[in-house]
Design a protein around this motif. Structure first.
Motif, PDB file in Angstrom:
ATOM      1  N   GLU A  36       0.816  -1.308   0.015  1.00  0.00           N
ATOM      2  CA  GLU A  36      -0.107  -0.030  -0.149  1.00  0.00           C
ATOM      3  C   GLU A  36       0.789   1.229   0.012  1.00  0.00           C
ATOM      4  O   GLU A  36       0.178   2.511  -0.071  1.00  0.00           O
ATOM      5  CB  GLU A  36      -0.859   0.097   1.067  1.00  0.00           C
ATOM      6  CG  GLU A  36      -1.985  -1.195   1.132  1.00  0.00           C
ATOM      7  CD  GLU A  36      -2.870  -1.404   0.262  1.00  0.00           C
ATOM      8  OE1 GLU A  36      -3.139  -0.409  -0.548  1.00  0.00           O
ATOM      9  OE2 GLU A  36      -3.184  -2.303  -0.386  1.00  0.00           O
ATOM     10  N   SER A  68      -1.398   4.750  -0.831  1.00  0.00           N
ATOM     11  CA  SER A  68      -2.625   4.425  -1.800  1.00  0.00           C
ATOM     12  C   SER A  68      -3.942   4.944  -0.948  1.00  0.00           C
ATOM     13  O   SER A  68      -4.998   5.182  -1.710  1.00  0.00           O
ATOM     14  CB  SER A  68      -3.017   2.793  -1.816  1.00  0.00           C
ATOM     15  OG  SER A  68      -3.313   2.194  -0.634  1.00  0.00           O
ATOM     16  N   SER A  69      -4.028   5.487   0.105  1.00  0.00           N
ATOM     17  CA  SER A  69      -5.155   5.920   1.071  1.00  0.00           C
ATOM     18  C   SER A  69      -4.700   6.757   2.099  1.00  0.00           C
ATOM     19  O   SER A  69      -3.482   6.724   2.494  1.00  0.00           O
ATOM     20  CB  SER A  69      -6.174   4.981   1.212  1.00  0.00           C
ATOM     21  OG  SER A  69      -5.578   4.098   2.469  1.00  0.00           O
ATOM     22  N   PRO A  98      -1.338   6.828  -6.557  1.00  0.00           N
ATOM     23  CA  PRO A  98      -1.180   5.699  -6.926  1.00  0.00           C
ATOM     24  C   PRO A  98       0.116   5.169  -6.339  1.00  0.00           C
ATOM     25  O   PRO A  98       1.144   5.760  -6.425  1.00  0.00           O
ATOM     26  CB  PRO A  98      -1.248   5.904  -8.490  1.00  0.00           C
ATOM     27  CG  PRO A  98      -1.040   7.386  -8.480  1.00  0.00           C
ATOM     28  CD  PRO A  98      -1.257   8.112  -7.501  1.00  0.00           C
ATOM     29  N   VAL A  99       0.059   3.992  -6.221  1.00  0.00           N
ATOM     30  CA  VAL A  99       1.150   3.249  -5.588  1.00  0.00           C
ATOM     31  C   VAL A  99       1.969   2.511  -6.462  1.00  0.00           C
ATOM     32  O   VAL A  99       1.238   1.851  -7.334  1.00  0.00           O
ATOM     33  CB  VAL A  99       1.084   2.400  -4.370  1.00  0.00           C
ATOM     34  CG1 VAL A  99       2.310   1.594  -3.669  1.00  0.00           C
ATOM     35  CG2 VAL A  99       0.446   3.228  -3.175  1.00  0.00           C
TER      36      VAL A  99
END
Length: 99
Positions: free
Chosen positions: A42, A59-60, A96-97
């Motif tokens: 992530e 990612s978040s 974005p990862v």
């Protein structure tokens, strides 16, 4: 045998020393190892600043918060895996990862 018992990130760093793009690869590998499998899926490292701060992308927001909470421990693990002080801190962004 040379390199035996050393983390792969340390071997990679030594083998590619002096090349800026190779340094990032070694740091990213060490960061991934330091995070462990679930977190490494992530979060990724995108850059190393001159002062040693790592730019990580999560990612978040939830994963970013987790990485920020773990930043001191992650930097210590990265430095231990590389065998020298490289990571002085983390700057975390959401995006974005790269996997």
């Amino acid at each position: 045998m040379r390199g035996r018992g050393r983390p792969i990130a340390t071997v990679l760093t030594d083998a590619l020393a002096g090349r800026r793009e190779a340094r990032l690869t070694a740091v990213a590998a060490a960061f991934s190892e330091a995070c462990g499998w679930p977190l490494a899926r992530e979060v990724s490292v995108r850059a190393v600043a001159r002062d040693g701060r790592l730019l990580a992308v999560a990612s978040s927001r939830g994963w970013a918060d987790e990485v920020e909470r773990l930043a001191p421990a992650l930097c210590a693990r990265v430095n231990a895996r590389l065998g020298r002080p490289v990571a002085s801190g983390l700057d975390v962004r959401v995006g974005p990862v790269e996997r």
